[in-house]
Enzyme design. Structure first.
Site, PDB file in Angstrom:
ATOM      1  N   HIS A 183      -2.211  -4.122   0.352  1.00  0.00           N
ATOM      2  CA  HIS A 183      -1.996  -3.394  -0.917  1.00  0.00           C
ATOM      3  C   HIS A 183      -0.631  -3.697  -1.549  1.00  0.00           C
ATOM      4  O   HIS A 183       0.315  -2.939  -1.465  1.00  0.00           O
ATOM      5  CB  HIS A 183      -2.276  -1.899  -0.806  1.00  0.00           C
ATOM      6  CG  HIS A 183      -1.714  -1.169   0.375  1.00  0.00           C
ATOM      7  ND1 HIS A 183      -0.406  -1.256   0.772  1.00  0.00           N
ATOM      8  CD2 HIS A 183      -2.309  -0.290   1.220  1.00  0.00           C
ATOM      9  CE1 HIS A 183      -0.213  -0.475   1.808  1.00  0.00           C
ATOM     10  NE2 HIS A 183      -1.352   0.112   2.106  1.00  0.00           N
TER      11      HIS A 183
ATOM     12  N   HIS B 229      -1.680   3.163  -8.420  1.00  0.00           N
ATOM     13  CA  HIS B 229      -0.913   2.539  -7.357  1.00  0.00           C
ATOM     14  C   HIS B 229       0.009   1.441  -7.877  1.00  0.00           C
ATOM     15  O   HIS B 229       1.085   1.222  -7.318  1.00  0.00           O
ATOM     16  CB  HIS B 229      -1.855   1.958  -6.288  1.00  0.00           C
ATOM     17  CG  HIS B 229      -2.404   2.990  -5.362  1.00  0.00           C
ATOM     18  ND1 HIS B 229      -3.422   3.845  -5.721  1.00  0.00           N
ATOM     19  CD2 HIS B 229      -2.072   3.299  -4.084  1.00  0.00           C
ATOM     20  CE1 HIS B 229      -3.700   4.642  -4.691  1.00  0.00           C
ATOM     21  NE2 HIS B 229      -2.894   4.334  -3.699  1.00  0.00           N
TER      22      HIS B 229
ATOM     23  N   ASP C 236      -9.011   0.741  -0.999  1.00  0.00           N
ATOM     24  CA  ASP C 236      -8.301   1.709  -0.160  1.00  0.00           C
ATOM     25  C   ASP C 236      -8.961   3.080  -0.295  1.00  0.00           C
ATOM     26  O   ASP C 236      -8.291   4.118  -0.281  1.00  0.00           O
ATOM     27  CB  ASP C 236      -6.819   1.779  -0.535  1.00  0.00           C
ATOM     28  CG  ASP C 236      -5.949   2.353   0.583  1.00  0.00           C
ATOM     29  OD1 ASP C 236      -6.431   2.444   1.728  1.00  0.00           O
ATOM     30  OD2 ASP C 236      -4.796   2.736   0.301  1.00  0.00           O
TER      31      ASP C 236
ATOM     32  N   LEU D  49       0.845   9.362  -2.547  1.00  0.00           N
ATOM     33  CA  LEU D  49      -0.510   8.827  -2.665  1.00  0.00           C
ATOM     34  C   LEU D  49      -1.120   8.656  -1.287  1.00  0.00           C
ATOM     35  O   LEU D  49      -0.473   8.153  -0.361  1.00  0.00           O
ATOM     36  CB  LEU D  49      -0.492   7.487  -3.398  1.00  0.00           C
ATOM     37  CG  LEU D  49      -0.233   7.540  -4.904  1.00  0.00           C
ATOM     38  CD1 LEU D  49       0.059   6.143  -5.446  1.00  0.00           C
ATOM     39  CD2 LEU D  49      -1.407   8.150  -5.648  1.00  0.00           C
TER      40      LEU D  49
END
Length: 386
Positions: A218, A253, A277, A310
């Site tokens: 990520h 994100h 995710d 998050l």
């Protein structure tokens, strides 16, 4: 295994090019070719899909949950089945069920459940992603710092023991808690090593890439940033052509402008590809859940803990593709590649998946011109339709 049939009337994207006035041929779960409809064998079953887009199924390398199930909470076969079924509704035809940082006992149960899923040939199950616990506390994100630790010999053995059993195994680790020798051993066994949740500098990431690491987890999240005097993990991911990088395309994100800059900056042949995710909320009406004893709240497309951290994402692959196409203004074919061909390349399964070429798995989607879901096929079998 599905019998032979042809899908007619659709505009077909094979992962490389668009094809007009062609039919997709499927036999025994594999793509066998593209033919003009007039050239199809007599008596062959035809599935009409006039006006639809026929595209490769999506491959998601980071799926923590779905359908109300979180893999960490229930590392069991029926949870994997529910997760795969939930994501198939949104075009995912192959996924790595993901276990985030947890105890050794939970990891053992997760590997056992994944083995059951492999033996049961659960539709959509590709393999296992172990994200942690060998990460950096400085870049822990939502991972429980009490469970983060260095990789020991028994941890390495646990990874190596499942390496050959699955179609794909992915391990997210940080240089802070995994040695170069351990990365090399994982790589030799066929495990894809991804660097993530790390505060490592550019040179360290480059050294670990030479040892065999081939991905970054990520991009931009939970890693050292691109700075004016230190390129960090982000800079290494963009600059090193051997590294692929997953990115969460939900607009929360990573800012869309930042995503666009990264896509333009990435050195190949490694590519940036989409991951979700995703947590248990996908395909469910859950408004929250617990993770390692902490409550995670679902609101306005975000999943956060009470302090605003998050905690995974509340997005599916089809929505991610729409975001890449419409918000980032990527050509549709490139957005589709980011969800299919590029993750297949990153995990080393492109000889089977990610494109619609003869001999590859017949994992495909039928979408409307507006990119709404019509049907999902895995191995030539319909698993979802609207």
């Amino acid at each position: 295994m599905s019998r032979a049939f042809a899908v007619t009337g659709a505009r077909i994207f094979d992962g490389q090019d668009w094809h007009e006035d062609r039919a997709l041929l499927v036999d025994q779960g594999l793509v066998t070719g593209l033919l003009p409809p007039a050239d199809l064998p007599e008596g062959l079953e035809r599935k009409a899909a006039k006006g639809a887009l026929l595209v490769p199924g999506f491959i998601d390398l980071q799926v923590n949950g779905g359908g109300g199930e979180l893999f960490n909470d229930r590392p069991e076969l029926d949870a994997i089945e529910a997760i795969c079924a939930a994501h198939a509704r949104f075009g995912t035809t192959a996924l790595l069920v993901t276990l985030i940082t947890d105890t050794p006992d939970v990891r053992t149960a997760a590997i056992a459940a994944a083995r059951e899923a492999r033996l049961a040939a659960v539709p959509g199950f590709l393999g296992l992603h172990l994200e942690g616990p060998h990460l950096s506390i400085a870049r822990k994100g939502v991972h429980d710092p009490a469970l983060i630790r260095p990789m020991q010999a028994d941890d390495l053995d646990a990874h190596l023991a499942c390496a050959s059993f699955f179609d794909a195994v992915l391990a997210t680790v940080a240089p802070e808690n995994v040695t170069l020798e351990q990365v090399a051993a994982l790589t030799r066994a066929g495990i894809t090593v991804s660097l993530g949740h790390t505060d490592a500098d550019y040179e360290t990431i480059a050294t670990y890439a030479l040892a065999g690491a081939r991905m970054v987890t990520h991009l931009f999240n939970a890693m050292s940033p691109l700075g004016s005097r230190e390129p960090g993990t982000v800079g290494a991911a963009l600059d090193l052509g051997t590294l692929h990088a997953g990115i969460i395309a939900d607009g929360y994100h990573v800012d869309p402008v930042t995503m666009s800059i990264a896509l333009r900056a990435k050195t190949g042949p490694g590519r940036i590809f989409i991951v979700t995710d995703a947590m248990s909320t996908i395909g469910s009406d859950l408004q929250g859940f617990t993770l390692n004893g902490r409550t995670v709240f679902r609101k306005d497309g975000r999943l956060t803990t009470a302090d605003g951290t998050l905690a995974g994402a509340d997005i599916d692959m089809l929505s991610s593709v729409r975001f890449a196409h419409r918000t980032l203004d990527l050509p549709l074919e490139e957005a589709l590649r980011m969800a299919s061909a590029y993750p297949a390349d990153a995990i080393g399964v492109s000889a089977r998946k990610g494109r619609l070429m003869p001999g590859l798995d017949a994992d495909f989607l039928l979408l409307s011109e507006d990119l709404d879901m019509i049907a999902t096929y895995i191995g030539g079998e319909p698993v979802f339709s609207t």
